[in-house]
Design a protein around this motif. Structure first.
Motif, PDB file in Angstrom:
ATOM      1  N   UNK A 290      34.266  44.295  39.920  1.00 60.91           N
ATOM      2  CA  UNK A 290      35.280  44.947  39.088  1.00 60.91           C
ATOM      3  C   UNK A 290      35.907  46.139  39.815  1.00 60.91           C
ATOM      4  N   UNK A 291      35.077  46.939  40.479  1.00 65.32           N
ATOM      5  CA  UNK A 291      35.583  48.091  41.227  1.00 65.32           C
ATOM      6  C   UNK A 291      36.487  47.633  42.361  1.00 65.32           C
ATOM      7  N   UNK A 292      36.044  46.608  43.114  1.00 61.41           N
ATOM      8  CA  UNK A 292      36.853  46.101  44.226  1.00 61.41           C
ATOM      9  C   UNK A 292      38.193  45.581  43.721  1.00 61.41           C
ATOM     10  N   UNK A 293      38.154  44.819  42.622  1.00 59.95           N
ATOM     11  CA  UNK A 293      39.391  44.265  42.058  1.00 59.95           C
ATOM     12  C   UNK A 293      40.325  45.377  41.582  1.00 59.95           C
ATOM     13  N   UNK A 294      39.760  46.414  40.963  1.00 65.70           N
ATOM     14  CA  UNK A 294      40.599  47.503  40.461  1.00 65.70           C
ATOM     15  C   UNK A 294      41.251  48.273  41.606  1.00 65.70           C
ATOM     16  N   UNK A 295      40.504  48.486  42.689  1.00 63.27           N
ATOM     17  CA  UNK A 295      41.069  49.186  43.850  1.00 63.27           C
ATOM     18  C   UNK A 295      42.215  48.381  44.447  1.00 63.27           C
TER      19      UNK A 295
ATOM     20  N   UNK B 118      44.080  46.138  42.909  1.00 56.01           N
ATOM     21  CA  UNK B 118      45.203  46.114  41.973  1.00 56.01           C
ATOM     22  C   UNK B 118      45.987  47.424  42.010  1.00 56.01           C
ATOM     23  N   UNK B 119      45.283  48.544  42.042  1.00 58.33           N
ATOM     24  CA  UNK B 119      45.960  49.847  42.094  1.00 58.33           C
ATOM     25  C   UNK B 119      46.763  49.992  43.378  1.00 58.33           C
ATOM     26  N   UNK B 120      46.170  49.562  44.501  1.00 52.47           N
ATOM     27  CA  UNK B 120      46.846  49.684  45.793  1.00 52.47           C
ATOM     28  C   UNK B 120      48.097  48.808  45.834  1.00 52.47           C
ATOM     29  N   UNK B 121      47.989  47.557  45.333  1.00 48.86           N
ATOM     30  CA  UNK B 121      49.138  46.655  45.357  1.00 48.86           C
ATOM     31  C   UNK B 121      50.262  47.152  44.451  1.00 48.86           C
ATOM     32  N   UNK B 122      49.901  47.843  43.380  1.00 47.10           N
ATOM     33  CA  UNK B 122      50.917  48.303  42.423  1.00 47.10           C
ATOM     34  C   UNK B 122      51.533  49.640  42.840  1.00 47.10           C
ATOM     35  N   UNK B 123      50.683  50.577  43.314  1.00 45.26           N
ATOM     36  CA  UNK B 123      51.169  51.940  43.573  1.00 45.26           C
ATOM     37  C   UNK B 123      50.922  52.442  44.988  1.00 45.26           C
ATOM     38  N   UNK B 124      50.301  51.607  45.844  1.00 40.50           N
ATOM     39  CA  UNK B 124      50.038  52.035  47.215  1.00 40.50           C
ATOM     40  C   UNK B 124      48.983  53.130  47.286  1.00 40.50           C
ATOM     41  N   UNK B 125      48.984  53.850  48.399  1.00 40.73           N
ATOM     42  CA  UNK B 125      47.986  54.900  48.608  1.00 40.73           C
ATOM     43  C   UNK B 125      48.113  56.007  47.571  1.00 40.73           C
ATOM     44  N   UNK B 126      49.322  56.308  47.153  1.00 45.11           N
ATOM     45  CA  UNK B 126      49.518  57.362  46.154  1.00 45.11           C
ATOM     46  C   UNK B 126      48.813  57.015  44.849  1.00 45.11           C
ATOM     47  N   UNK B 127      48.790  55.739  44.510  1.00 41.44           N
ATOM     48  CA  UNK B 127      48.082  55.330  43.309  1.00 41.44           C
ATOM     49  C   UNK B 127      46.593  55.565  43.413  1.00 41.44           C
ATOM     50  N   UNK B 128      46.036  55.286  44.592  1.00 42.00           N
ATOM     51  CA  UNK B 128      44.597  55.530  44.785  1.00 42.00           C
ATOM     52  C   UNK B 128      44.280  57.018  44.698  1.00 42.00           C
TER      53      UNK B 128
END
Length: 459
Positions: A18-23, A25-35
């Motif tokens: 779940x953690x890997x998938x969430x990371x 998903x966040x990166x694909x949607x918002x890039x590094x700024x999202x992380x």
């Protein structure tokens, strides 16, 4: 109980995925700024190290759950497994708290210089192999190199634990007593702390040496390769080659000569002979140092301290230092011969008795004859100290051993003359104790009783 542990392990897998998938998903949607929205960097923390320590700790938890859920832990290995995770988890927490790391920057500077076809900087005091390898990760930058070398040191910490237990077993320690001694040794250990804290190559070097010892006569090529790599990383392990040569294993000697030359040719093929001349130049610069550093506990640094007070010329100091090191070398060879003749650490029935009896004293001369002996170099005297537990019996010997152990491993690193140079005195005390026990063939009462007691524990 087993069902509960299996459920816990499956839960761990689910959370991890779940953690890997969430990371992702966040990166694909918002890039590094999202992380960055989900990560905060504390002012006195290194974010890369914090993330690594957290991830490795989480995977240690998963490994423990897996082993317990699948009956991989039993009475035969519970001490070994528990000790491994105690050490690893402790150091992951200790090292996560650091926000500055030291010597890897010297490696980065040297690797960058080679990548740019420039001479090795005078802060790089090793043969060219390490810098030659590291130049290929220079493009990752300062934090990238730190992340990789930090991980390598954590891996070496685990291997150091495993191999030290195995080496002690080779010297007659029972598994549980070897594990107990190793864990206690690693928990409070200033040279080990500083080797890891400075992302040094010390653990890599010592792991290679111990692997070479364990592989000797089982796989002569692999054993010789391990020691050849160790010498190319740190140079000073060349002193240990004598113990291997005394076994007169000509096949090993041939493999060592061949692998040493082949490894030496790798930097030549990639960079030419220039880095070797740079290395010799940098070593020569060490002989021209005129001041004292209280973290440098070499004979050189110790005697240089007196120059301004006694009006002694630096050339005279160098001659005195060379004479002292020469006497240390002679004393070490004498103690080594006595240890081999008297079977001080293993009897003649052991595998490779000459090697095992000769090498403990050589670790002392390997450490103290270097032109610079930083406080983290004390890790190389590990076997010299721990093997004495098998031999010393008298209250006086135990007192001197305890004093030396305190000076070398327990006392924090600090900058006060002459107390900083306790790490110069401690190995000499151990060498004297080795000489005193050399004619004693029987184990000490403490060692025999401890070995038997740990084996009788109903666990």
């Amino acid at each position: 109980m087993k069902h509960s542990l299996q459920t816990a392990f499956k839960l761990w897998i689910g959370i991890t995925l779940l953690v890997i998938a969430s990371v992702i998903a966040i990166y694909l949607r918002n890039g590094t700024e999202g992380l960055n929205l989900f990560i905060q960097q504390w002012p006195l923390s290194n974010l890369v190290v914090t993330l690594e320590a957290t991830v490795y700790t989480w995977f240690c938890a998963g490994a423990i759950l897996y082993m317990l859920a699948n009956d991989k832990v039993n009475a035969g290995n519970v001490f070994f497994v528990a000790g491994f995770f105690i050490v690893i988890l402790l150091y992951l927490n200790i090292l996560r708290e650091r926000f500055r790391y030291g010597d890897y920057q010297y490696y980065l500077e040297a690797a960058t210089a080679l990548m740019n076809n420039q001479p090795l900087p005078d802060t790089y005091l090793y043969l060219p192999l390490w810098a030659t390898i590291l130049q290929y990760i220079v493009p990752l930058g300062d934090q990238g190199m730190l992340a990789i070398l930090w991980t390598v040191n954590i891996i070496m910490l685990g291997l150091f634990y495993i191999l030290l237990v195995r080496v002690l077993e080779r010297y007659g320690y029972s598994n549980r007593f070897a594990v107990t001694v190793t864990v206690l040794f690693m928990l409070v250990n200033t040279p080990l702390h500083r080797s890891l804290g400075y992302v040094q190559v010390n653990l890599i070097t010592l792991v290679l040496v111990m692997a070479g010892m364990l592989l000797f006569r089982k796989n002569d090529f692999a054993s010789a390769l391990m020691l050849a790599l160790a010498v190319h990383l740190k140079t000073s392990p060349a002193a240990l080659v004598l113990a291997f040569l005394l076994e007169r294993n000509w096949k090993w000697i041939a493999w060592f000569a061949l692998t040493f030359i082949v490894i030496a040719l790798i930097p030549v093929a990639l960079e030419g002979v220039g880095p070797y001349f740079d290395y010799l130049t940098n070593i020569g610069i060490l002989t021209r140092i005129t001041d004292t550093n209280f973290h440098d506990t070499s004979f050189d640094s110790f005697f240089r301290f007196f120059n301004p007070f006694l009006g002694i010329g630096i050339e005279t100091t160098r001659l005195i230092t060379m004479a002292i090191k020469g006497l240390l070398g002679i004393a070490t060879l004498y103690v080594m011969a006595q240890n081999v003749r008297g079977h001080a650490f293993v009897d003649e029935k052991a595998a490779s008795p000459i090697l095992l009896n000769a090498i403990p004293s050589l670790f002392i001369v390997m450490t103290l004859t270097s032109p610079i002996v930083w406080d983290h170099h004390g890790i190389f005297t590990t076997l010299s100290f721990l093997l004495l537990l098998k031999c010393i019996s008298s209250p006086a010997a135990w007192t001197w051993f305890g004093f030396a152990y305190f000076l070398e491993f327990i006392l924090p690193s600090f900058d006060f003359f002459p107390w900083s140079f306790g790490r110069l005195i401690a190995p000499i005390i151990v060498l004297v104790l080795m000489g005193l026990v050399s004619s004693k063939r029987e184990e000490s009462h403490f060692f025999g009783a401890a070995n038997a007691w740990f084996e009788r524990l109903p666990i």
